[in-house]
Design a protein around this motif. Sequence first.
Motif, PDB file in Angstrom:
ATOM      1  N   GLN A  13      24.158   2.493 -11.095  1.00 47.92           N
ATOM      2  CA  GLN A  13      22.817   2.367 -10.524  1.00 47.92           C
ATOM      3  C   GLN A  13      22.485   0.903 -10.227  1.00 47.92           C
ATOM      4  N   GLY A  14      22.744   0.037 -11.188  1.00 49.04           N
ATOM      5  CA  GLY A  14      22.408  -1.372 -11.020  1.00 49.04           C
ATOM      6  C   GLY A  14      23.141  -2.021  -9.862  1.00 49.04           C
ATOM      7  N   LEU A  15      24.412  -1.698  -9.715  1.00 51.75           N
ATOM      8  CA  LEU A  15      25.210  -2.303  -8.650  1.00 51.75           C
ATOM      9  C   LEU A  15      24.895  -1.712  -7.285  1.00 51.75           C
ATOM     10  N   THR A  16      24.633  -0.403  -7.238  1.00 48.98           N
ATOM     11  CA  THR A  16      24.477   0.260  -5.935  1.00 48.98           C
ATOM     12  C   THR A  16      23.038   0.327  -5.441  1.00 48.98           C
ATOM     13  N   GLU A  17      22.058  -0.003  -6.288  1.00 48.10           N
ATOM     14  CA  GLU A  17      20.662   0.032  -5.846  1.00 48.10           C
ATOM     15  C   GLU A  17      20.416  -0.948  -4.704  1.00 48.10           C
ATOM     16  N   PHE A  18      21.041  -2.110  -4.768  1.00 44.05           N
ATOM     17  CA  PHE A  18      20.764  -3.152  -3.788  1.00 44.05           C
ATOM     18  C   PHE A  18      21.789  -3.207  -2.659  1.00 44.05           C
ATOM     19  N   LEU A  19      22.907  -2.551  -2.838  1.00 42.72           N
ATOM     20  CA  LEU A  19      23.895  -2.446  -1.768  1.00 42.72           C
ATOM     21  C   LEU A  19      23.590  -1.187  -0.962  1.00 42.72           C
ATOM     22  N   PRO A  20      23.797  -1.217   0.352  1.00 42.89           N
ATOM     23  CA  PRO A  20      23.438  -0.055   1.192  1.00 42.89           C
ATOM     24  C   PRO A  20      24.455   1.071   1.115  1.00 42.89           C
ATOM     25  N   VAL A  21      24.646   1.594  -0.117  1.00 44.86           N
ATOM     26  CA  VAL A  21      25.660   2.635  -0.311  1.00 44.86           C
ATOM     27  C   VAL A  21      25.114   3.855  -1.049  1.00 44.86           C
ATOM     28  N   SER A  22      23.800   3.926  -1.273  1.00 43.79           N
ATOM     29  CA  SER A  22      23.122   5.039  -1.932  1.00 43.79           C
ATOM     30  C   SER A  22      23.363   5.085  -3.434  1.00 43.79           C
ATOM     31  N   SER A  23      22.426   4.541  -4.183  1.00 46.13           N
ATOM     32  CA  SER A  23      22.532   4.580  -5.646  1.00 46.13           C
ATOM     33  C   SER A  23      22.388   6.009  -6.154  1.00 46.13           C
ATOM     34  N   SER A  24      21.457   6.780  -5.565  1.00 42.99           N
ATOM     35  CA  SER A  24      21.263   8.167  -6.019  1.00 42.99           C
ATOM     36  C   SER A  24      22.502   9.005  -5.735  1.00 42.99           C
ATOM     37  N   GLY A  25      23.111   8.773  -4.578  1.00 43.54           N
ATOM     38  CA  GLY A  25      24.331   9.499  -4.238  1.00 43.54           C
ATOM     39  C   GLY A  25      25.464   9.170  -5.194  1.00 43.54           C
ATOM     40  N   HIS A  26      25.619   7.888  -5.522  1.00 45.98           N
ATOM     41  CA  HIS A  26      26.668   7.482  -6.457  1.00 45.98           C
ATOM     42  C   HIS A  26      26.394   7.997  -7.866  1.00 45.98           C
TER      43      HIS A  26
END
Length: 265
Positions: A13-26
């Motif tokens: 969550q922490g890494l993907t929240e700010f990258l445009p790769v979908s934190s919820s999806g990951h």
Amino acid sequence: MDIINSIVLGVIQGLTEFLPVSSSGHLELGKAILGDESEPKKSLLFTVVLHFATALSTIVVFRKDIVDIIKGILKFEWNEDLQFAAKIALSMIPAVIIGLFFEAQLEQLFGGNILLVGCMLIITAALLFLADKAKDTNKKVSFKNALVIGISQAIAMLPGISRSGATISTSVLLGNDKTKAARFSFLMVVPLIFGKIAKDVLSGDITYDSANFTSLSIGFIAAFVSGLFACTWMIALVKKSKLSYFAIYCLVVGVIAIVFALLNK
């Protein structure tokens, strides 16, 4: 959910929240890989707690901006800071409507629906490819832009649609400066997350169940620490980044997710 899973999902969550790769999806993919079989409501609760952690990391990173905005608002003048705050408020309206009237339907999508996540990741990839072709400008986000970006944020409540990817891409496609688009994207979600937490606490949806408290706390800490790193890195990266790199990543992960879902039917 055990401690190791909580740490892994918190870092995701922490890494993907700010990258445009979908934190919820990951998060949904991570839960599926780790074998998490939480009920949709519990799954969404864990997701909300991790989003709350990254909201706090956003506040820490953008603390100077937030203090300046608050000072500007307290002057009670129609200055740039008050206008920015008004744009943030305007952008929240679509997501608030979805949260208030379609929360039950949304909760059902957070329970290992990997096929949906894969399809939405491919849509995210398409958005990022389009945004990558847009010319960079010095244009600021307008009120009209803020509402359109808010609509994209509401759509991004679906697992697999990147919130930052959707909002930054929408902003860039509207002709706004990429750095200003990223700043607006990161700050616009903070009031929504705090509002969501407050709503759940007041409604009784969030309780201090000792059986879940440890895993939620550890996941929160992992998301907060990794979020600090990712947010700081993304601010520096967005100025010179190629969104197509993230688009390729989302496309590959989306296809893998779809294949995984079909093979495990």
